[in-house]
Enzyme design. Structure first.
Site, PDB file in Angstrom:
ATOM      1  N   HIS A  52       0.821  -1.216   0.000  1.00 50.73           N
ATOM      2  CA  HIS A  52       0.000   0.000   0.000  1.00 50.73           C
ATOM      3  C   HIS A  52       0.856   1.268   0.000  1.00 50.73           C
ATOM      4  O   HIS A  52       0.460   2.285   0.582  1.00 50.73           O
ATOM      5  CB  HIS A  52      -0.951   0.023   1.204  1.00 50.73           C
ATOM      6  CG  HIS A  52      -2.130  -0.887   1.059  1.00 50.73           C
ATOM      7  ND1 HIS A  52      -3.215  -0.577   0.269  1.00 50.73           N
ATOM      8  CD2 HIS A  52      -2.386  -2.098   1.601  1.00 50.73           C
ATOM      9  CE1 HIS A  52      -4.106  -1.563   0.333  1.00 50.73           C
ATOM     10  NE2 HIS A  52      -3.620  -2.502   1.131  1.00 50.73           N
ATOM     11  N   GLY A 152      -4.784 -11.758  -3.783  1.00 48.90           N
ATOM     12  CA  GLY A 152      -3.710 -10.806  -3.524  1.00 48.90           C
ATOM     13  C   GLY A 152      -2.463 -11.088  -4.328  1.00 48.90           C
ATOM     14  O   GLY A 152      -1.392 -10.552  -4.033  1.00 48.90           O
ATOM     15  N   ASP A 199       1.886  -3.760  -9.629  1.00 50.22           N
ATOM     16  CA  ASP A 199       1.532  -5.041 -10.242  1.00 50.22           C
ATOM     17  C   ASP A 199       1.903  -5.068 -11.719  1.00 50.22           C
ATOM     18  O   ASP A 199       2.451  -6.053 -12.229  1.00 50.22           O
ATOM     19  CB  ASP A 199       0.027  -5.307 -10.090  1.00 50.22           C
ATOM     20  CG  ASP A 199      -0.401  -5.386  -8.639  1.00 50.22           C
ATOM     21  OD1 ASP A 199       0.485  -5.477  -7.765  1.00 50.22           O
ATOM     22  OD2 ASP A 199      -1.614  -5.356  -8.383  1.00 50.22           O
TER      23      ASP A 199
END
Length: 488
Positions: A52, A152, A199
């Site tokens: 995060h 995830g 990602d």
């Protein structure tokens, strides 16, 4: 394909001979009565540390997985798109390509959850907006994924990236890795989540045998050598969470943005300054991460900030706050946790730097000795337990912060962490959280016992699964390579 292939282009190779390719090829012929023109493969990822913080502008440290999204694609002369999944539980989707396709609105279902093919459309939409062509080739896509969904491990980002890459290649484009990684990060936001780009970056920039230290603005990925006497174990918590189906993820994003704005304003930065992220505040103030942590405690002392509190500090009205700082699915929020989110981000950014430094300081020198991050010297790396412990402690601290400050863990994740502690194995949640997987740093000589213990204590005793089924939810992984294009 036209043009020269540079070292920064997505690799193009011959179609590998594998059972999976063969099965996909046969199913493609059944569905479309023809053979694929090419294949695209994009891996999932596990983030080792740095959760995060990518959307706050800070470096992260992920690696690509062997699990991936694989698309069999055929180029069509007619402007149509056909999307199918080899798993029949996912419905088919067809649509024509029109001149205003770039304006396509990607809508969720009636419960606010994205349809699976929306992620494909995100990639195609991004590609169409990237290049300006009068004639667009249509495509047939048959998709096969073996990344567990809502785990995830970046299954949704891999799907967006694979679709974008396949569609661009069908238009005779040879994409630049960094360019398409940034494009795919932007494209996934069409589904509603305000991700930061980790990602997509690892999906295209990953290299086999190496994790990556990824920085943003500009996007760059540097190799990080991981300890040779340890493995990473990934275990699914059996709790699933689709981050696009709720406002939990976007809430954290805007809380970080608001924290950044308030710290900046209270430190004398003009409200008109375009600062958005916590890293931009740090750069503007020329402060260290430790100094930023002190500023958070100074300027954000409250546990809860109301909308009215924030408007008063920033000298704006609620309508301005909605328009300037909130996303469509966070405009109804009335309370925000700013101190907790900012503390996690700055402390997590520091943990990433400490993790990377510990890895770099544990490299064999020309005399065959290893310098560990705490100054100990050991021959041939035989006694590097102290280094593994340092790395593990950083991962454990990351999980505790995600649990208490960011509040994105889950009871199942915490239970796995507790079981791991009993075996002196450090682990943390990986991905957005609220379910999904943990990643554990495990000495090689402990890996078999660790996996057996998790199977028995978590999957069998706690989740009531049989052992054979439990084994599919836990695996050892090593860094894999990034996206590939396969042609005949």
């Amino acid at each position: 394909m036209d043009g020269k292939v540079s070292s920064n282009a997505v690799p193009v190779a011959n179609v590998p001979n594998s059972d999976r390719i063969s099965r996909l090829n046969k199913q493609f012929f059944v569905e479309f009565k023809c053979n694929p023109s090419f294949y695209v493969k994009v891996p999932g990822r596990v983030n080792i540390i740095g959760e995060h913080i990518d959307y706050c502008g800070y470096p992260v440290l992920p690696m690509a997985l062997e699990q991936d999204i694989l698309i069999a694609a055929r180029v069509l002369n007619e402007p149509k798109i056909h999307i199918q999944n080899i798993d029949t539980k996912y419905g088919k989707y067809d649509l024509p390509i029109t001149n205003n396709f770039g304006e396509l609105e990607i809508k969720p279902d009636t419960n606010g959850k994205p349809f699976w093919y929306n992620y494909v459309l995100c990639g195609i939409k991004g590609a169409l907006e990237f290049f300006n062509k009068e004639k667009i080739n249509g495509v047939q896509f048959l998709i096969d994924g073996n990344i567990p969904p809502a785990s995830g491990l970046s299954s949704s980002s891999a799907l967006v990236s694979a679709a974008c890459l396949a569609f661009m290649y069908a238009q005779n484009e040879i994409p630049n890795k960094t360019e398409i990684a940034s494009l795919c990060a932007k494209s996934e936001r069409y589904v509603g989540t305000q991700g930061g780009g980790m990602d997509q970056a690892i999906a295209f920039l990953a290299e086999k045998y190496s994790a990556k230290y990824i920085t943003f603005k500009p996007l760059n990925a540097l190799p990080v050598a991981l300890p040779e006497d340890a493995v990473f174990v990934v275990a699914h918590s059996l709790a699933e969470m689709n981050k696009a189906a709720t406002n939990d993820f976007n809430r954290r994003v805007i809380e970080c943005r608001l924290a950044a704005k308030i710290i900046g304003v209270l430190e004398g930065i003009s409200l008109d300054n375009k600062i958005v992220t916590l890293s931009e505040v740090q750069i503007n103030l020329s402060k260290s991460l430790e100094e930023m942590i002190l500023l958070v405690k100074k300027h954000l002392p409250n546990e809860i900030y109301t909308k009215q509190d924030i408007c008063k500090i920033l000298r704006i009205n609620e309508q301005d706050m909605d328009n300037l700082y909130l996303t469509p699915n966070t405009k109804t929020l009335q309370e925000f946790k700013l101190k907790q989110r900012a503390l996690h981000v700055y402390e997590e950014a520091k943990r990433v730097e400490d993790f990377r430094n510990a890895c770099s300081q544990c490299r064999e020198n020309e005399n065959g000795f290893v310098n560990t991050s705490n100054g100990d010297v050991t021959q041939n790396g035989k006694n590097s337990n102290k280094t593994l412990n340092i790395l593990g402690q950083l991962m454990s601290a990351s999980h505790e912060s995600l649990k208490t400050l960011y509040e994105c863990s889950h009871d199942n994740l915490d239970r796995i962490v507790d079981i791991s502690k009993e075996l002196d194995v450090h682990c943390r949640l990986t991905g957005a959280g609220w379910g999904g997987c943990i990643v554990a740093l495990c000495p090689k000589d402990k890996a078999e016992k660790y996996i057996d213990t998790l199977i028995e204590k978590f999957y069998v005793d706690y989740c009531q699964l049989n052992r054979s089924k439990a084994k599919q939810y836990i695996f050892v992984t090593t860094p894999n390579h990034g996206a590939m294009i396969y042609t005949n």
